[in-house]
Design a protein around this motif. Structure first.
Motif, PDB file in Angstrom:
ATOM      1  N   SER A 137      89.678 -25.997  70.409  1.00 40.07           N
ATOM      2  CA  SER A 137      89.678 -25.000  71.478  1.00 40.07           C
ATOM      3  C   SER A 137      90.379 -23.716  71.035  1.00 40.07           C
ATOM      4  O   SER A 137      89.963 -22.605  71.398  1.00 40.07           O
ATOM      5  CB  SER A 137      90.363 -25.578  72.728  1.00 40.07           C
ATOM      6  N   ARG A 179      82.545 -21.832  78.369  1.00 36.05           N
ATOM      7  CA  ARG A 179      83.630 -22.162  79.294  1.00 36.05           C
ATOM      8  C   ARG A 179      83.497 -23.596  79.807  1.00 36.05           C
ATOM      9  O   ARG A 179      84.490 -24.334  79.906  1.00 36.05           O
ATOM     10  CB  ARG A 179      83.645 -21.175  80.469  1.00 36.05           C
ATOM     11  N   LEU A 224      84.781 -25.980  77.169  1.00 34.11           N
ATOM     12  CA  LEU A 224      86.241 -25.950  77.038  1.00 34.11           C
ATOM     13  C   LEU A 224      86.934 -26.689  78.180  1.00 34.11           C
ATOM     14  O   LEU A 224      88.014 -27.261  77.986  1.00 34.11           O
ATOM     15  CB  LEU A 224      86.731 -24.502  77.003  1.00 34.11           C
ATOM     16  N   THR A 227      83.808 -30.924  73.137  1.00 39.16           N
ATOM     17  CA  THR A 227      84.530 -30.255  72.047  1.00 39.16           C
ATOM     18  C   THR A 227      83.835 -30.459  70.709  1.00 39.16           C
ATOM     19  O   THR A 227      84.008 -29.661  69.786  1.00 39.16           O
ATOM     20  CB  THR A 227      85.991 -30.729  71.990  1.00 39.16           C
ATOM     21  N   LEU A 255      81.548 -27.653  70.549  1.00 37.63           N
ATOM     22  CA  LEU A 255      82.291 -26.435  70.198  1.00 37.63           C
ATOM     23  C   LEU A 255      82.525 -26.325  68.696  1.00 37.63           C
ATOM     24  O   LEU A 255      82.536 -25.215  68.144  1.00 37.63           O
ATOM     25  CB  LEU A 255      83.632 -26.409  70.938  1.00 37.63           C
ATOM     26  N   MET A 295      94.763 -19.792  78.337  1.00 36.73           N
ATOM     27  CA  MET A 295      94.315 -21.142  78.001  1.00 36.73           C
ATOM     28  C   MET A 295      95.087 -22.211  78.753  1.00 36.73           C
ATOM     29  O   MET A 295      94.557 -23.302  79.026  1.00 36.73           O
ATOM     30  CB  MET A 295      94.479 -21.396  76.500  1.00 36.73           C
ATOM     31  N   LEU A 303      92.047 -24.587  79.001  1.00 40.76           N
ATOM     32  CA  LEU A 303      91.020 -24.503  77.965  1.00 40.76           C
ATOM     33  C   LEU A 303      91.514 -25.305  76.768  1.00 40.76           C
ATOM     34  O   LEU A 303      92.148 -24.779  75.862  1.00 40.76           O
ATOM     35  CB  LEU A 303      90.756 -23.045  77.582  1.00 40.76           C
ATOM     36  N   GLY A 304      91.272 -26.612  76.816  1.00 42.61           N
ATOM     37  CA  GLY A 304      91.691 -27.497  75.731  1.00 42.61           C
ATOM     38  C   GLY A 304      92.961 -28.270  75.982  1.00 42.61           C
ATOM     39  O   GLY A 304      93.340 -29.121  75.170  1.00 42.61           O
TER      40      GLY A 304
END
Length: 398
Positions: free
Chosen positions: A90, A136, A139, A195, A198, A307, A326-327
């Motif tokens: 992230s 988004r 995350l 993830t 990602l 985050m 976020l993560g």
């Protein structure tokens, strides 16, 4: 070495030993808890590192490296950190956001075209999602992508062992794009393969292999020398164990077969990293210090602040009191005899019972590791509580 240099070296070593002994004494409840885990047979061995104000105040390992070995576990042991990889991935994504190379509300299909065809399961039917999956969503785990253990029963066959034979992130992303979503994007928190997608986005946007990107932009700047997707061949590993008839044994299913998601052949941004508690503490310290460690900045202050704010809106289905940035999970205070402690700390854990948290209010980081299946949430909660209570006791004694 002359006498003056030798004497100075001995004084420094003595100072370090005294400091270590003092820290263990100050955090005695934490040390007692670790010893109790080993003595009661709950773990074969475990390690903890705690920092405050940027300094290590506790660094200990107890027990053995592997069952029956009688080889002491050391604090520099390399271990699988599984889902603690997610915070690192992230961070990589947010670096690219800072550079203007992607936007949080970009559709994932902009970087992985196969996601244009992704479907969502509704009442037993596969239909088009109400809107595209975004960066988004990935995350915040609100894309609808699941794991086989978090998917509803009717979707488990679409997830289970589907990535058993993939070896590249490019191939993995295509496979994941074909997995039915468990909910519409943005509708619910569903812990899943987000993830890992990602990780492929990082490759596409940066033009570099995922691990190369992480090494250049996170691991090397932070001095995380023992972190990566493949441990050195000469390292003695800490075996993953599992309960069996009242004792802990090496998990034969994991090493001889078992689910491939727990030993992916691809560079899994969601659960593939190996590390040490020392390396991961350096990552935690960088985040706690709002993106910078020892003069090396990996994120801007405002990015870390963003985050670590709750990103799950009131209309998103989620667990009671659940908050997620976020993560990072954002945790409520623990109830203790000292009162509520650690409100708003950032944390997560890994499948083999590795845990971390960052408490920015106390300038505190804490990392725990053993190697054991299945994941033990009670032990995670105990770790948070005993560290926070130990710190509160130490603070009250000043």
């Amino acid at each position: 070495m002359n006498n003056k240099t030798r004497n100075l070296t001995m004084m420094l070593l003595l100072g370090l030993l005294i400091s270590s002994a003092a820290s263990a004494a100050q955090l005695k409840p934490l040390m007692d808890w670790m010893n109790s885990l080993v003595e009661s047979g709950k773990v074969v061995g475990c390690m903890v590192q705690v920092t405050r104000d940027g300094e290590t105040i506790f660094l200990e390992a107890v027990g053995d490296r592997t069952p029956g070995s009688e080889e002491d576990l050391e604090t520099d042991q390399v271990i699988r950190i599984y889902s603690m990889s997610k915070a690192v991935t992230s961070t990589a994504i947010m670096q690219l956001v800072e550079q203007g190379k992607l936007d949080l509300d970009d559709p994932v299909s902009k970087y992985i075209p196969e996601f244009k065809e992704t479907k969502v399961s509704v009442d037993g039917q596969l239909v088009a999602p109400r809107r595209p999956v975004t960066i988004r969503d990935l995350l915040t785990h609100t894309s609808g992508l699941a794991y086989d253990f978090s998917a509803p029963p009717e979707l488990v066959p679409h997830y289970k062992d589907k990535m058993a034979d993939v070896t590249s992130l490019e191939e993995t992303a295509v496979v994941m794009s074909r997995m039915p979503l468990a909910s519409h994007p943005g509708q619910a928190f569903v812990y899943g393969l987000n993830t890992d997608v990602l990780g492929r986005v990082v490759e596409v946007v940066s033009g570099k292999e995922f691990e190369v990107y992480l090494q250049e932009n996170i691991f090397t700047p932070l001095g995380m020398d023992d972190t990566g997707f493949t441990p050195d061949a000469d390292i003695e590993l800490m075996h993953i164990v599992t309960p069996d008839e009242g004792s802990l044994v090496v998990d034969a299913n994991h090493y001889e077969g078992g689910t491939k998601i727990l030993k992916p052949a691809f560079q899994s941004g969601g659960g593939g990293l190996w590390s040490t508690i020392g390396d991961y503490t350096r990552f935690c310290r960088a985040m706690e210090q709002l993106g910078e460690l020892d003069g090396n900045r990996i994120l801007e202050t405002r990015t870390v602040t963003f985050m670590t704010q709750n990103q799950l809106g009131p209309g998103t289905k989620k667990g009671p009191r659940q908050r997620f940035g976020l993560g990072f999970g954002i945790q409520p205070a623990v109830d203790s005899r000292m009162g509520p402690l650690g409100e708003g700390r950032w944390s997560w854990g890994g499948a083999a019972c590795t845990y971390f948290f960052i408490d920015p209010e106390q300038d505190l980081t804490a990392v725990f590791a053993t190697q054991q299946f299945p994941f033990n949430m009670d032990m995670n909660n105990e770790f948070h509580q005993v560290v926070l209570e130990s710190m509160a006791i130490e603070e009250s004694s000043r």
